[in-house]
Design a protein around this motif. Structure first.
Motif, mmCIF file in Angstrom:
data_model
loop_
_atom_site.group_PDB
_atom_site.id
_atom_site.type_symbol
_atom_site.label_atom_id
_atom_site.label_comp_id
_atom_site.label_asym_id
_atom_site.label_seq_id
_atom_site.Cartn_x
_atom_site.Cartn_y
_atom_site.Cartn_z
ATOM 1 N N ALA A 1 35.739 3.341 -4.398
ATOM 2 C CA ALA A 1 34.683 4.186 -4.965
ATOM 3 C C ALA A 1 34.590 5.527 -4.237
ATOM 4 C CB ALA A 1 33.342 3.464 -4.898
ATOM 5 N N SER B 1 37.957 8.498 -8.583
ATOM 6 C CA SER B 1 36.789 8.826 -9.402
ATOM 7 C C SER B 1 36.661 7.830 -10.548
ATOM 8 C CB SER B 1 36.871 10.263 -9.905
ATOM 9 O OG SER B 1 37.927 10.404 -10.799
ATOM 10 N N ASP C 1 33.864 6.447 -13.839
ATOM 11 C CA ASP C 1 32.731 6.828 -14.677
ATOM 12 C C ASP C 1 31.557 5.892 -14.472
ATOM 13 O OD1 ASP C 1 33.922 9.048 -16.165
ATOM 14 O OD2 ASP C 1 35.322 7.517 -16.845
ATOM 15 N N VAL C 2 31.848 4.653 -14.088
ATOM 16 C CA VAL C 2 30.768 3.682 -13.885
ATOM 17 C C VAL C 2 31.260 2.568 -12.956
ATOM 18 C CG1 VAL C 2 31.353 2.325 -15.967
ATOM 19 C CG2 VAL C 2 29.001 2.307 -15.105
ATOM 20 N N VAL D 1 28.189 10.257 -3.550
ATOM 21 C CA VAL D 1 28.883 9.789 -4.750
ATOM 22 C C VAL D 1 27.811 9.364 -5.753
ATOM 23 C CG1 VAL D 1 30.446 8.046 -5.721
ATOM 24 C CG2 VAL D 1 30.913 9.044 -3.476
ATOM 25 N N THR E 1 28.202 8.373 -8.998
ATOM 26 C CA THR E 1 28.645 7.519 -10.106
ATOM 27 C C THR E 1 27.576 6.464 -10.415
ATOM 28 O OG1 THR E 1 30.839 7.739 -9.139
ATOM 29 C CG2 THR E 1 30.605 6.146 -10.926
ATOM 30 N N HIS F 1 25.425 9.486 -18.044
ATOM 31 C CA HIS F 1 26.180 10.173 -17.001
ATOM 32 C C HIS F 1 26.964 11.344 -17.591
ATOM 33 C CE1 HIS F 1 28.189 10.617 -13.216
ATOM 34 N NE2 HIS F 1 29.371 10.400 -13.733
ATOM 35 N N SER G 1 34.821 16.857 -10.958
ATOM 36 C CA SER G 1 33.910 15.712 -10.868
ATOM 37 C C SER G 1 33.714 15.299 -9.416
ATOM 38 C CB SER G 1 34.440 14.536 -11.692
ATOM 39 O OG SER G 1 35.612 14.003 -11.100
ATOM 40 N N ARG G 2 34.691 15.610 -8.549
ATOM 41 C CA ARG G 2 34.592 15.291 -7.117
ATOM 42 C C ARG G 2 35.151 16.492 -6.359
ATOM 43 N NH1 ARG G 2 34.869 9.621 -6.484
ATOM 44 N NH2 ARG G 2 34.701 9.930 -4.256
#
Ligand code: CA
Length: 221
Positions: free
Chosen positions: A44, A48, A50-51, A75, A77, A123, A167-168
């Motif tokens: 995690a 990356s 999404d859930v 993080v 998520t 999200h 996203s990260r």
């Protein structure tokens, strides 16, 4: 190739993990399974998703500790906790640790699926715009609104590549990881370099930096 939402399943019950893996893959999720909390935390933090679906009682690192550690590392998520412990107190503890949702075992699979759809949708709505150096990326419209007011149009793959990097923002993504997330694993690593080049040509060299020997990261430093 477009893949479904990337889902990390942290569950030490192998029978349940196998069942959920099959069901979730059938629903279009790209499922990664970690059988203990330590591996789950590592994945995690370094990849990356999404859930996340996290069992509460886990070997090595307990489920709620895992979530708290992720939140401390920023993080964001969304996480759904699975637990045999379903009292109000237990649920509150889970939500306080940073989980978005809490489902008590045993549960019905359709309920899990409905809750996951809601989490992923929420999200994605939150993440409608992603910050890039010098602009905002709208991954759905495949455009970048630059700080100077100009709009830059992107191809589907350029937008997908930038969305994964953005996203990260502090994470270095290997070519192999980017290949799996954005392109097709059957393609050569060179396709990643090619699209990095395209993005830089449209948005400036500073939009993606090369981390020698490791891969790529958003930004110029
Ligand atoms: Ca367990």
């Amino acid at each position: 190739m477009t893949t479904g939402p990337a889902l990390l399943l942290v569950e030490d019950d192998h029978g349940l993990a196998a069942l959920l893996g099959r069901v979730l893959s059938g629903e279009g999720y790209a499922v990664t399974h970690a059988p203990d909390g330590q591996l789950g935390l590592h994945l995690a933090l370094t990849r990356s998703f999404d859930v996340l679906v996290v069992d509460r009682g886990l070997p090595a690192v307990e489920g709620l500790d895992l979530i708290a550690k992720l939140r401390r590392q920023s993080v964001a998520t969304p996480v759904l906790v699975l637990s045999a412990r379903g009292s109000t107190e237990d649920r509150v503890e889970g939500l306080d640790a940073g989980a978005e949702d809490y489902l008590t075992k045993p549960f019905e699979v359709p309920e899990l699926l409905a809750r996951l759809r809601a989490l992923v949708r929420r999200h994605r709505d939150d993440a409608e715009f992603l910050a890039l150096p010098g602009g905002l990326l709208d991954p759905q419209q495949r455009i970048v609104r630059r700080a100077d007011g100009d709009t830059v149009e992107l191809s589907e793959r350029e937008a997908a590549l930038l969305a994964v990097l953005a996203s990260r923002p502090s994470q270095v993504f290997s070519r192999r990881d980017l290949l799996a997330r954005v392109f097709d694993e059957a393609e050569s690593d060179n396709v990643v370099d090619t699209y990095v080049h395209y993005c830089r040509r449209k948005l400036g060299r500073g939009v993606i930096s090369t981390v020698r020997g490791l891969g790529y990261r958003l930004g110029s430093s």
